[in-house]
Design a protein around this motif. Structure first.
Motif, PDB file in Angstrom:
ATOM      1  N   ALA A 123      -2.578   3.986  61.421  1.00  0.00           N
ATOM      2  CA  ALA A 123      -2.833   4.845  60.237  1.00  0.00           C
ATOM      3  C   ALA A 123      -2.480   6.335  60.957  1.00  0.00           C
ATOM      4  O   ALA A 123      -1.666   7.165  59.795  1.00  0.00           O
ATOM      5  N   ILE A 124      -2.761   6.981  61.985  1.00  0.00           N
ATOM      6  CA  ILE A 124      -2.749   7.829  62.170  1.00  0.00           C
ATOM      7  C   ILE A 124      -1.440   8.254  62.973  1.00  0.00           C
ATOM      8  O   ILE A 124      -0.295   9.238  61.999  1.00  0.00           O
ATOM      9  N   HIS A 125      -0.609   7.451  63.019  1.00  0.00           N
ATOM     10  CA  HIS A 125       0.491   8.101  63.744  1.00  0.00           C
ATOM     11  C   HIS A 125       1.100   7.814  61.966  1.00  0.00           C
ATOM     12  O   HIS A 125       2.978   8.661  62.002  1.00  0.00           O
ATOM     13  N   GLN A 126       1.587   6.976  61.697  1.00  0.00           N
ATOM     14  CA  GLN A 126       2.436   6.744  60.820  1.00  0.00           C
ATOM     15  C   GLN A 126       2.066   7.993  59.192  1.00  0.00           C
ATOM     16  O   GLN A 126       2.602   7.486  58.072  1.00  0.00           O
ATOM     17  N   GLU A 127       0.990   8.477  59.455  1.00  0.00           N
ATOM     18  CA  GLU A 127       0.830  10.233  58.724  1.00  0.00           C
ATOM     19  C   GLU A 127      -0.230   9.616  57.610  1.00  0.00           C
ATOM     20  O   GLU A 127       0.003   9.774  56.694  1.00  0.00           O
ATOM     21  N   ARG A 128      -0.347   7.850  57.407  1.00  0.00           N
ATOM     22  CA  ARG A 128      -0.948   7.780  56.140  1.00  0.00           C
ATOM     23  C   ARG A 128      -2.681   8.424  55.910  1.00  0.00           C
ATOM     24  O   ARG A 128      -3.067   8.164  54.572  1.00  0.00           O
ATOM     25  N   LEU A 129      -3.057   9.524  56.757  1.00  0.00           N
ATOM     26  CA  LEU A 129      -4.459   9.939  56.547  1.00  0.00           C
ATOM     27  C   LEU A 129      -4.240  11.361  56.115  1.00  0.00           C
ATOM     28  O   LEU A 129      -4.799  11.456  54.930  1.00  0.00           O
ATOM     29  N   ARG A 130      -2.397  11.952  55.830  1.00  0.00           N
ATOM     30  CA  ARG A 130      -2.623  13.075  55.330  1.00  0.00           C
ATOM     31  C   ARG A 130      -2.918  13.481  53.553  1.00  0.00           C
ATOM     32  O   ARG A 130      -2.566  12.025  52.644  1.00  0.00           O
TER      33      ARG A 130
END
Ligand code: DGT
Ligand code: CA
Ligand code: CA
Ligand code: ZN
Length: 577
Positions: A123-130
């Motif tokens: 999720a972090i690598h897919q920037e889903r936490l942004r």
């Protein structure tokens, strides 16, 4: 046996964590945490106490006592099981990421349905936490770093946990008929700061009775492989234990081989080849004739190669072979060489036992001196005041020499503030026999700020020991980022000792930094940082760590006679007229 107290402590801590994760009453979570600490540090075996006796332990109330009794009777606590069931295992694993924490782990699970460490990294690598409140790019980096920490410690256990299991196994196997020798080897014998698996060795003519007993031992939860030479089991907590049974006449070679480290063994084998010999777990053999030369003891094996017996804590291929060949191996610090403990707490702050109880336990260990160093006022939750610490000093003076002549020193553990300043003005500090100073907050300052902070603390005329210098918690919190060479140089210049904190989850300084600090000519203090009488025994892990850092009696101020120690403690102090 591993203490039931530790088991109950872990259980109550988990319960407190689960209450927090599930958004339960924070006050209740705190109460369970306090009870966990109290039971972990309690001197009596809780499995022998009834409900009424349990409630006599400080911080253990009615509902805690009931749960403990229930657990000891049935092996489980329904209230805890219920909470466990509400949270997927992967989410619980996420809560263990040191830089994330339970609250945010739970939030990610609820908001984004992230249910494992793996999914979180993706999720972090897919920037889903942004876009989530409180999750910037800096936070993302921190979390990834935390995941790395978690994974690098995965499967490794603290030294005290492994030691307790190993000592149980060794005690049981040693009692069997036909057991000629039994001990543990591997990283545990070398006292590495964490242990991957425990390696136990038995010398006996017949292996079957030992393998049979081993798989039936109470610690055995699962048999991994069973064989005539080697059997591996796992404990309920997932720690693997390997048992090898070897013929008595190859004991020395086997012990040497399975103690490792691998890197050390490679060097030793090279040396053997150089002598026209071949070394294996069965012995040292003449390469030309195939005849066995020696194998019964480690001493014989090393001696045949021109080496003195090398203490296991030094077997890491860090120059110990060269030093041994040159006759320059250091005489490592021994536990019995320590004359006192210079960092300990009482129930005046966050310790569990009173001053008198701690002093009695210290004197029973044969210490010549013992320092009480409760927390200073800037650690607000400890509620220290001038009046309290002065009243303690009177009590210290009264008790001095009253336990087998042991001298009690009155000290304190100061807080190194964000700018490197400490609690109390100089005039007040002058009244202490010694001061430990440690970092307890603001761990994330940048490298320059942290370096300056530690150097300033070392330069303070009343700071004698820098406590747990990196503040790391093994597997949970990385050490602070500072230019430690600069800090070590400042300590050497000012006559400030560096602590080797013996708490098994700290071991701070660790071996690598000790080796570096030693080159600057620094002195060290190996301290238990005990918060209860049972913690005084942690000293052995500090000594193991000190040995791995090549420390000798001369390097360690609490191995010195009191008069020499007192001279060291005077540091830059000018006695007030
Ligand atoms: P750990 O368990 O990861 O904390 O570390 P160790 O050092 O206890 O490693 P372990 O349990 O794999 O093996 C114990 C010792 O046995 C190791 O330090 C050296 C020796 N050993 C085991 N297997 C081998 C091997 O395949 N080659 C060599 N040279 N030595 C071995
Ligand atoms: Ca091992
Ligand atoms: Ca092993
Ligand atoms: Zn402390």
């Amino acid at each position: 046996m591993a203490r039931a107290n530790d088991e109950v402590e872990a259980l109550l801590r988990e319960y407190a964590d689960l209450i927090r994760i599930t958004g339960g009453d924070a006050f209740k979570a705190r109460a369970y945490e306090k009870a966990a600490r109290a039971i972990g540090g309690h001197h009596e075996d809780v499995s022998r106490l009834d409900d009424k006796e349990l409630r006599k332990i400080p911080d253990v109330g009615k509902s805690v006592a009931a749960k403990v009794a229930e657990y000891l009777r049935t092996g489980s606590v329904p209230a805890l099981e219920e909470l466990r069931a509400r949270i997927p295992a992967g989410v619980r694993e996420m809560t263990a990421i040191p830089t994330l924490g339970p609250k945010r782990a739970m939030m990610l699970y609820e908001e984004l349905h992230i249910a494992s460490v793996r999914e979180l990294a993706d999720a972090i690598h897919q920037e889903r936490l942004r876009g989530l409140p409180g999750f910037g790019t800096r936070t993302e980096e921190n979390i990834l770093h935390g995941i790395g920490l978690l994974q690098s410690s995965a499967g490794r256990v603290p030294l005290d946990v492994a030691t307790e299991v190993a000592e149980d196994v060794v005690a049981e196997l040693s009692a069997l008929p036909g057991c000629e020798r039994c001990t543990y080897a591997g990283s545990l014998r070398r006292m590495r700061e964490t242990v991957g698996d425990v390696d136990v060795l038995v010398a006996a003519e017949r292996s079957a009775p030992f393998m049979e007993a081993f798989v039936r031992m109470p610690v055995t939860a699962e048999v991994v492989v069973r064989g005539a030479k080697k059997t591996s089991i796992r404990t309920a907590k997932g720690l693997q234990v390997d048992l090898r049974v070897v013929p008595p006449d190859s004991w020395g070679a086997a012990l040497q081989y399975f103690t490792g480290s691998k890197a050390h063994n490679i060097r030793v084998r090279e040396l053997a080849v150089h002598h026209g010999l071949k070394l294996s777990e069965y012995g040292l053999f003449d390469t030309a004739t195939g005849e066995r030369v020696v194998s019964r003891t480690e001493e014989e094996v090393y001696a045949r190669l021109g080496l003195p017996w090398i203490p296991p804590t030094l077997r890491e291929d860090r120059g110990e072979i060269q030093a041994g060949l040159a006759g320059e191996l250091p005489e490592p610090l021994a536990l019995r060489a320590l004359r006192g403990d210079l960092h300990t707490h009482t129930d005046l702050t966050d310790g569990l036992a009173g001053l008198e109880e701690m002093a009695a336990a210290a004197a029973a260990r044969g210490y010549a001196y013992y320092a009480v160093t409760d927390h200073a006022p800037n650690l607000y939750m400890q509620r220290m005041t001038d009046a309290k610490i002065l009243a303690q000093r009177e009590q210290v003076r009264r008790l001095d020499r009253s336990h087998q002549g042991m001298r009690i020193l009155h000290g304190t553990e100061l807080n190194i503030g964000p700018d490197g300043d400490v609690d109390w003005p100089d005039e007040f500090l002058a009244g202490f026999d010694l001061c430990v100073a440690s970092i307890h907050s603001h761990f994330n300052q940048d490298r320059d700020a942290l370096t300056r902070r530690l150097v300033r603390a070392a330069e303070h005329p009343y700071v004698n020991i820098i406590g747990h210098p990196t503040t790391r918690l093994l597997g949970r919190r990385p050490g602070v980022d500072a230019d430690f060479d600069e800090v070590f140089a400042a300590c050497a210049r000012t006559g400030t000792a560096l602590e080797v904190n013996a708490q098994p989850d700290r071991l701070d300084l660790g071996d690598e930094l000790i080796l570096r600090a030693r080159r600057h000519g620094v002195r060290f203090a190996v301290d238990s940082d005990a918060h209860s009488t049972v913690h005084l025994d942690f000293m052995r892990y500090g000594v193991g760590t000190a040995q791995r850092g090549r420390l000798t009696e001369d390097d360690v101020v609490n191995a010195w006679p009191l008069t020499r120690l007192r001279r060291f403690l005077r540091k830059g102090r000018r006695t007030h007229p």
